[in-house]
Design a protein around this motif. Sequence first.
Motif, PDB file in Angstrom:
ATOM      1  N   GLY A  20      59.312  60.075  33.498  1.00  0.00           N
ATOM      2  CA  GLY A  20      59.280  60.604  32.142  1.00  0.00           C
ATOM      3  C   GLY A  20      58.375  61.795  31.963  1.00  0.00           C
ATOM      4  O   GLY A  20      58.395  62.422  30.903  1.00  0.00           O
ATOM      5  N   ILE A  21      57.566  62.122  32.978  1.00  0.00           N
ATOM      6  CA  ILE A  21      56.699  63.300  32.924  1.00  0.00           C
ATOM      7  C   ILE A  21      57.121  64.254  34.024  1.00  0.00           C
ATOM      8  O   ILE A  21      57.070  63.907  35.203  1.00  0.00           O
ATOM      9  N   GLY A  22      57.539  65.446  33.619  1.00  0.00           N
ATOM     10  CA  GLY A  22      57.970  66.432  34.585  1.00  0.00           C
ATOM     11  C   GLY A  22      56.909  67.473  34.864  1.00  0.00           C
ATOM     12  O   GLY A  22      55.749  67.345  34.466  1.00  0.00           O
ATOM     13  N   SER A  23      57.327  68.528  35.511  1.00  0.00           N
ATOM     14  CA  SER A  23      56.397  69.564  35.929  1.00  0.00           C
ATOM     15  C   SER A  23      55.785  70.290  34.730  1.00  0.00           C
ATOM     16  O   SER A  23      54.578  70.555  34.695  1.00  0.00           O
ATOM     17  N   ILE A  24      56.599  70.601  33.728  1.00  0.00           N
ATOM     18  CA  ILE A  24      56.091  71.337  32.565  1.00  0.00           C
ATOM     19  C   ILE A  24      55.035  70.524  31.829  1.00  0.00           C
ATOM     20  O   ILE A  24      53.950  71.023  31.498  1.00  0.00           O
ATOM     21  N   GLY A  25      55.336  69.267  31.568  1.00  0.00           N
ATOM     22  CA  GLY A  25      54.375  68.418  30.870  1.00  0.00           C
ATOM     23  C   GLY A  25      53.101  68.203  31.661  1.00  0.00           C
ATOM     24  O   GLY A  25      52.003  68.235  31.106  1.00  0.00           O
ATOM     25  N   ALA A  26      53.234  67.996  32.963  1.00  0.00           N
ATOM     26  CA  ALA A  26      52.057  67.754  33.797  1.00  0.00           C
ATOM     27  C   ALA A  26      51.145  68.969  33.845  1.00  0.00           C
ATOM     28  O   ALA A  26      49.918  68.862  33.709  1.00  0.00           O
ATOM     29  N   TRP A  27      51.726  70.154  34.031  1.00  0.00           N
ATOM     30  CA  TRP A  27      50.917  71.372  34.081  1.00  0.00           C
ATOM     31  C   TRP A  27      50.273  71.659  32.731  1.00  0.00           C
ATOM     32  O   TRP A  27      49.108  72.076  32.658  1.00  0.00           O
ATOM     33  N   SER A  28      51.006  71.463  31.649  1.00  0.00           N
ATOM     34  CA  SER A  28      50.453  71.745  30.317  1.00  0.00           C
ATOM     35  C   SER A  28      49.278  70.833  30.002  1.00  0.00           C
ATOM     36  O   SER A  28      48.221  71.296  29.562  1.00  0.00           O
ATOM     37  N   LEU A  29      49.436  69.538  30.225  1.00  0.00           N
ATOM     38  CA  LEU A  29      48.344  68.601  29.948  1.00  0.00           C
ATOM     39  C   LEU A  29      47.134  68.882  30.832  1.00  0.00           C
ATOM     40  O   LEU A  29      45.985  68.770  30.392  1.00  0.00           O
ATOM     41  N   THR A  30      47.377  69.265  32.066  1.00  0.00           N
ATOM     42  CA  THR A  30      46.273  69.496  32.995  1.00  0.00           C
ATOM     43  C   THR A  30      45.503  70.760  32.648  1.00  0.00           C
ATOM     44  O   THR A  30      44.268  70.756  32.596  1.00  0.00           O
ATOM     45  N   THR A  31      46.220  71.852  32.419  1.00  0.00           N
ATOM     46  CA  THR A  31      45.528  73.115  32.139  1.00  0.00           C
ATOM     47  C   THR A  31      44.868  73.109  30.770  1.00  0.00           C
ATOM     48  O   THR A  31      43.879  73.816  30.556  1.00  0.00           O
ATOM     49  N   GLU A  32      45.383  72.327  29.839  1.00  0.00           N
ATOM     50  CA  GLU A  32      44.792  72.292  28.502  1.00  0.00           C
ATOM     51  C   GLU A  32      43.586  71.365  28.414  1.00  0.00           C
ATOM     52  O   GLU A  32      42.589  71.707  27.772  1.00  0.00           O
ATOM     53  N   ILE A  33      43.667  70.184  29.051  1.00  0.00           N
ATOM     54  CA  ILE A  33      42.552  69.238  28.895  1.00  0.00           C
ATOM     55  C   ILE A  33      42.147  68.531  30.189  1.00  0.00           C
ATOM     56  O   ILE A  33      40.977  68.581  30.574  1.00  0.00           O
ATOM     57  N   PHE A  34      43.065  67.884  30.860  1.00  0.00           N
ATOM     58  CA  PHE A  34      42.693  66.970  31.934  1.00  0.00           C
ATOM     59  C   PHE A  34      42.046  67.667  33.124  1.00  0.00           C
ATOM     60  O   PHE A  34      41.218  67.068  33.810  1.00  0.00           O
ATOM     61  N   GLY A  35      42.405  68.917  33.385  1.00  0.00           N
ATOM     62  CA  GLY A  35      41.913  69.585  34.577  1.00  0.00           C
ATOM     63  C   GLY A  35      40.485  70.078  34.489  1.00  0.00           C
ATOM     64  O   GLY A  35      39.879  70.371  35.516  1.00  0.00           O
ATOM     65  N   TRP A  36      39.897  70.167  33.274  1.00  0.00           N
ATOM     66  CA  TRP A  36      38.561  70.759  33.172  1.00  0.00           C
ATOM     67  C   TRP A  36      37.684  70.142  32.098  1.00  0.00           C
ATOM     68  O   TRP A  36      36.487  70.369  32.073  1.00  0.00           O
ATOM     69  N   ARG A  37      38.225  69.320  31.223  1.00  0.00           N
ATOM     70  CA  ARG A  37      37.402  68.730  30.168  1.00  0.00           C
ATOM     71  C   ARG A  37      36.799  67.411  30.629  1.00  0.00           C
ATOM     72  O   ARG A  37      37.432  66.646  31.348  1.00  0.00           O
TER      73      ARG A  37
END
Length: 381
Positions: A256-273
Amino acid sequence: MMTMTRTTESTATPACLLLAFELSERTWKLGLSVGRGQRPRVRQIAAGAVDRLLEEIARAKVRFHLPAEAAVVSCYEAGREGFWLHRYVVAHGIENYVVDSSSIEVNRRARRAKTDGLDLAGLLALLERYVHGERRVWHVVRVPSVAEEDARHLHRQRETIQQERTRLLNRLQGLLTTQGVTVSVHADFLDRIAMVRRWDDTPLPSGLCERLRHVWAHLVFLNTQLAEVDGARAALTVDPQTETGRCVARLQTLQGIGSIGAWSLTTEIFGWRQIRNGRELGALVGVVPAPYQSGATSHDQGITRAGNRHVRRMIVQLAWSWLRYQPTSALSCWYRARFGQGRRLRRIGIVALARKLLIAWWRYLETGTIPEGAILKSTAA
C-alpha cells in the motif's frame, strides 16, 4: 552543629544582545535590546544588506556597553526568506531561532494596534523570556540542513505539477459544460472539440475553441514536465547505509506504500526529524484534535491543520490506499467498524485513520514493529 552545603544556584544569564528581525521585501527592521525592560534600539536597513546588519550589531554593543565578544541571540518569523538568513547569522556566531508565526502571543482584542515597532518589541520580549527558560512562549522551527531542504524539492515539484494539471483538467471540463457538451480529455482532444456539436447542431464558438486550445497546450506542457520529474524520481538511488535510504526502503516493504509515498514521507519528516512520541508527530503534521472548552461550553473544532500540509495531503492519500491493499489489517477493520456508514463520515474518518497510520509507520521505522495485521510485500507473494 551540622551544616549543609549546596552548590551555587543561579538563574542569571551572562549579558547578551537580543536581536529581533521584522523582514519585508524592501526593508528589514532590527530591534536590539539587552532585556530587563530596556527600550529597544530600532534600526532599518535594506533587505538583504547583511553587511549593514553586522555593523548595527557592533554599534548596539557599544550603545549598551557590552563587550565586543558578547553573545548575540536573534529571532525572526518563518516566512518567504526561508532559512538562508538563519544560516548566515549562525555562521557568524549568532544564536538564532526561526519562529512559527502562528504560535506567537498576540492581543485578542477585536481592534488592536499593529505596527512594525510593536511587533519588534513583542518579539524581543518573547525572546527574552525564551532565553530565560520559558520554552512555551512560542514554537521554534526545526531548521533542516541544505541537503535535507534540497531533497524535498523534487517531490514537492511533482505535487505542484499534479495540482496544476488537475486545475487545467477541471477548467477544460468546466468550459465545455457551459455549452452543454462533454468531451473526454485524451490525446485527440483537439480533434474531438472540432467535431463536437452543441444543442442546436452548431459547432463550438471560435473564441471558446481558441481558449480550449491554449488550455490544452498548457496541459500538454505539464504532462511533459510530469514525465521528466517522474523520470528523475525513478532514477533516485536508495542507499540503505543512509537514514534516508533506510526509511525509503523500509516503508516500501509495506503493502500500500509505493515509491512516491515513501520518498515524500522520508524527505519531509522521517529522514531528518527527531520525533519523541506519537502526539508530537501528529502535531507536526497538523492532524491532532483541537478541543474547545470554556465553562459549560465544550466542543471539538476538528484537527489543527497547523503542520506540514505536504505530509498531511500525502498521508490521506496513503490512507485510502491502505484500505485497498491492507483490508485485513487492524486499522482497516477499525475504520470500517467506526466510519463505514455514510460518505461524509468516511471522509471525516479517513483523517483519523491517516493519523494512526502515520504513527504506526513511525514505530515501524523506529522499532521494527509491524502494524497489526499488515502485509509485507516480501511475504505477500
